[in-house]
Design an enzyme around this catalytic site. Structure first.
Site, PDB file in Angstrom:
ATOM      1  N   ASP A 229      -0.054   2.700   9.661  1.00 41.53           N
ATOM      2  CA  ASP A 229      -0.966   2.535  10.802  1.00 41.53           C
ATOM      3  C   ASP A 229      -0.423   1.593  11.873  1.00 41.53           C
ATOM      4  O   ASP A 229      -1.184   0.930  12.577  1.00 41.53           O
ATOM      5  CB  ASP A 229      -2.343   2.041  10.330  1.00 41.53           C
ATOM      6  CG  ASP A 229      -3.065   3.070   9.487  1.00 41.53           C
ATOM      7  OD1 ASP A 229      -2.847   4.274   9.716  1.00 41.53           O
ATOM      8  OD2 ASP A 229      -3.834   2.678   8.591  1.00 41.53           O
ATOM      9  N   ALA A 230       0.892   1.538  11.987  1.00 42.25           N
ATOM     10  CA  ALA A 230       1.499   0.641  12.973  1.00 42.25           C
ATOM     11  C   ALA A 230       2.448   1.376  13.902  1.00 42.25           C
ATOM     12  O   ALA A 230       3.259   0.755  14.589  1.00 42.25           O
ATOM     13  CB  ALA A 230       2.239  -0.498  12.265  1.00 42.25           C
TER      14      ALA A 230
END
Length: 285
Positions: A229-230
């Site tokens: 999620d980055a």
């Protein structure tokens, strides 16, 4: 409609690049139909997207990339990608059990909103087979366990290659994809996250948000990288929340927002309007 070429590039900024690129097109009898550019002054990087009509263009399409690299790519230390409008992207959709994003994308595709092919829907559960088949899309089930995850992803990769898939959308696919899959599709796997990142973590984010009395909830669509999620963010949006909203209200508003944000991100990717630099994106208008 005539076929167009779409060129996305970035390089160290210096005077004259815009003129050189546009001159390359015009002297070869190309009609420019779109141009957008941006300079990141902090990193001194020039970004550009340009599109032109190939009708009457003097350079054969299969030679355009070579010509451009020889004339300008090496000289200006450019990184560029060249696309043609008559070659549709081929999108695979990964799903688990949640149907809202899948139905939204298949409906948009059926309605002709997206210039994309969808050769398959892939899932680790059987639940959404009827949804895919209702729209005439082949459905492939790959149950995932700790023991078989590696072998199943090998089979998935073969299926994707055999179907000429060019990018993947994780439409609430509740599995962490492996580094091997990410390496096969760098900046070509789009995920939808249920929050305006950074976010409430855990299995029940809307319950946690409800307990905190949040005033907005959001959704984020981003490219998938090895850092969970980055990855580079493509699209985000939020919706207002009041004390009158229940947990179910939050969940429903969240689902609606996820569909909208994911569809915007997919649209930008299909239109070749996303350029990734480092861990950020330049989204052309």
């Amino acid at each position: 409609m005539s076929t167009t070429a779409k060129l996305l590039l970035h390089c160290p900024d210096q005077p004259g690049i815009l003129a050189q690129v546009t001159n390359f097109i015009t002297v070869n009898k190309g009609n420019i139909v779109y141009l957008d550019q941006h300079v990141d002054h902090s990193d001194n990087i020039f970004f550009m997207r340009i599109e032109w009509d190939l009708q009457g263009f003097l350079i054969p399409r299969e030679k355009i990339g070579d010509y451009f690299e020889t004339l300008y790519g090496q000289k200006y230390q450019m990184e560029f990608r060249l696309y043609f409008s008559d070659l549709k992207p081929r999108m695979a959709i990964f799903v688990s059990k949640m149907s809202h994003c899948l139905y939204d994308m298949l409906a948009r595709h059926t309605a002709g909103e997206w210039d994309v092919d969808i050769p398959l829907v892939l899932s680790n559960h059987p639940d959404l087979r009827p949804a895919a088949e209702r729209f005439g899309i082949p459905f492939h089930e790959f149950p995932i366990t700790k023991e078989n995850k590696e072998s199943q992803e090998e089979a998935e990769l073969k299926l994707l290659r055999d179907n000429g898939v060019t990018f993947i959308v994780l439409a609430r696919y509740m599995q962490i994809v492996s580094d091997k899959l990410i390496e096969a599709y760098p900046n070509h796997i789009i995920n939808i996250h249920h929050s305006f990142l950074p976010a409430f973590v855990g299995a029940k984010p809307y319950h946690a948000a409800f307990q905190r009395g949040v005033k907005i909830i959001g959704a984020t669509s981003h490219y998938v990288t090895a850092d969970l999620d980055a990855g580079p963010i493509i699209e985000q949006d939020v919706v207002r929340i009041t004390h009158k909203d229940t947990v179910q209200d939050l969940i429903q508003k969240g689902k609606d927002l996820e569909k909208i944000v994911l569809s915007r991100a997919v649209q930008k990717h299909i239109d070749r309007k996303v350029l990734v630099y480092k861990n950020k994106t330049v989204i052309f208008s």
